[in-house]
Design an enzyme around this catalytic site. Structure first.
Site, PDB file in Angstrom:
ATOM      1  N   TYR A   1       0.866  -1.186   0.000  1.00 23.77           N
ATOM      2  CA  TYR A   1       0.000   0.000   0.000  1.00 23.77           C
ATOM      3  C   TYR A   1       0.896   1.227   0.000  1.00 23.77           C
ATOM      4  O   TYR A   1       2.113   1.128   0.104  1.00 23.77           O
ATOM      5  CB  TYR A   1      -0.928  -0.016   1.230  1.00 23.77           C
ATOM      6  CG  TYR A   1      -2.042   1.001   1.164  1.00 23.77           C
ATOM      7  CD1 TYR A   1      -2.909   1.046   0.075  1.00 23.77           C
ATOM      8  CD2 TYR A   1      -2.229   1.921   2.177  1.00 23.77           C
ATOM      9  CE1 TYR A   1      -3.933   1.975   0.009  1.00 23.77           C
ATOM     10  CE2 TYR A   1      -3.259   2.858   2.124  1.00 23.77           C
ATOM     11  CZ  TYR A   1      -4.102   2.886   1.033  1.00 23.77           C
ATOM     12  OH  TYR A   1      -5.109   3.815   0.972  1.00 23.77           O
TER      13      TYR A   1
ATOM     14  N   ARG B   1      -6.854   3.022   3.324  1.00 22.31           N
ATOM     15  CA  ARG B   1      -7.486   1.699   3.297  1.00 22.31           C
ATOM     16  C   ARG B   1      -6.569   0.577   3.789  1.00 22.31           C
ATOM     17  O   ARG B   1      -7.022  -0.526   4.056  1.00 22.31           O
ATOM     18  CB  ARG B   1      -7.989   1.377   1.893  1.00 22.31           C
ATOM     19  CG  ARG B   1      -9.184   2.226   1.506  1.00 22.31           C
ATOM     20  CD  ARG B   1      -9.870   1.673   0.276  1.00 22.31           C
ATOM     21  NE  ARG B   1     -11.089   2.409  -0.012  1.00 22.31           N
ATOM     22  CZ  ARG B   1     -12.267   2.143   0.531  1.00 22.31           C
ATOM     23  NH1 ARG B   1     -12.386   1.178   1.411  1.00 22.31           N
ATOM     24  NH2 ARG B   1     -13.332   2.847   0.204  1.00 22.31           N
TER      25      ARG B   1
ATOM     26  N   TRP C   1     -12.136  13.059  -1.264  1.00 19.07           N
ATOM     27  CA  TRP C   1     -10.768  13.158  -0.752  1.00 19.07           C
ATOM     28  C   TRP C   1      -9.907  14.160  -1.513  1.00 19.07           C
ATOM     29  O   TRP C   1      -9.085  14.851  -0.918  1.00 19.07           O
ATOM     30  CB  TRP C   1     -10.093  11.784  -0.800  1.00 19.07           C
ATOM     31  CG  TRP C   1     -10.773  10.771   0.046  1.00 19.07           C
ATOM     32  CD1 TRP C   1     -11.593   9.758  -0.380  1.00 19.07           C
ATOM     33  CD2 TRP C   1     -10.752  10.671   1.471  1.00 19.07           C
ATOM     34  NE1 TRP C   1     -12.071   9.030   0.696  1.00 19.07           N
ATOM     35  CE2 TRP C   1     -11.563   9.581   1.844  1.00 19.07           C
ATOM     36  CE3 TRP C   1     -10.126  11.403   2.474  1.00 19.07           C
ATOM     37  CZ2 TRP C   1     -11.754   9.192   3.153  1.00 19.07           C
ATOM     38  CZ3 TRP C   1     -10.312  11.016   3.789  1.00 19.07           C
ATOM     39  CH2 TRP C   1     -11.113   9.936   4.128  1.00 19.07           C
TER      40      TRP C   1
END
Length: 194
Positions: A8, A14, A104
């Site tokens: 990530y 997330r 976002w």
């Protein structure tokens, strides 16, 4: 024992729910954090071109909530029975619907307007669901509590004080962060880039 690698970006987002679940379960994992500049070269090799993914013994699995359910089951964080499990899933999916729609990359004004319009409904629902209980479902922590905490931290980064009128939700975050394995993870996790 399987080997785990979380891939990530160098931020919470997330991926943080998965880091919480690995940490709570005391499962060793490689936390591979990408810089955004490195993503285009890796993207073609990732299923559906989305992160996070978890590699288990060399096999890549995508979708953070699917991976989360897998890890939560291993950790005993899905509730004590089938009805608890559906309640946990419903809370997580409700939070995730909002998380997915949050603007976002938009302006601060757009974020605030979205939170003022849609966030109040979510926060009121979650506060009511929590009621006078310590946890969302049953009498022990589930990954729904973890998911609220990780998502709330993301919202807080963009809109400080967004949940200030919801003391039960704020107290829930404090309880989650006080769990020894979570507190230990938070203390040692790398600084995020956003």
């Amino acid at each position: 024992m399987p080997s785990y690698k979380l891939i990530y970006f160098n931020l919470e987002g997330r991926g943080e729910i998965l880091r919480y679940l690995f940490s709570y379960s005391n499962i060793e994992f490689e936390d591979r954090r990408l810089e955004f500049a490195d993503w285009p070269a890796l993207k073609p090799s990732i299923p559906y071109g989305q992160l996070p993914v978890v590699e288990i013994d060399g096999v890549i699995f995508n979708q953070s909530l699917a991976i989360g359910r897998y890890l939560a089951k291993k950790a005993g964080l899905i509730g004590k029975n089938d009805l608890d499990e559906i309640r946990v899933d419903a809370i997580i999916d409700t939070i995730d619907d909002f998380f997915s729609k949050f603007p976002w990359m938009d302006t601060d004004k757009a974020k605030k307007e979205f939170m003022d319009k849609s966030g109040i409904q979510l926060l009121a629902y979650l506060e009511k669901t929590l009621g006078n209980n310590s946890w969302f479902v049953g009498d022990s922590v589930t990954w729904a509590d973890f998911y609220w905490d990780t998502c709330a931290d993301c919202f807080e980064n963009y809109l400080p004080g967004f949940a200030k009128d919801y003391p039960k939700l704020l107290a829930l975050q404090e309880r989650v962060k006080a769990i020894p394995a979570i507190a230990s993870w938070i203390k040692k996790r790398p600084k995020k880039t956003q």
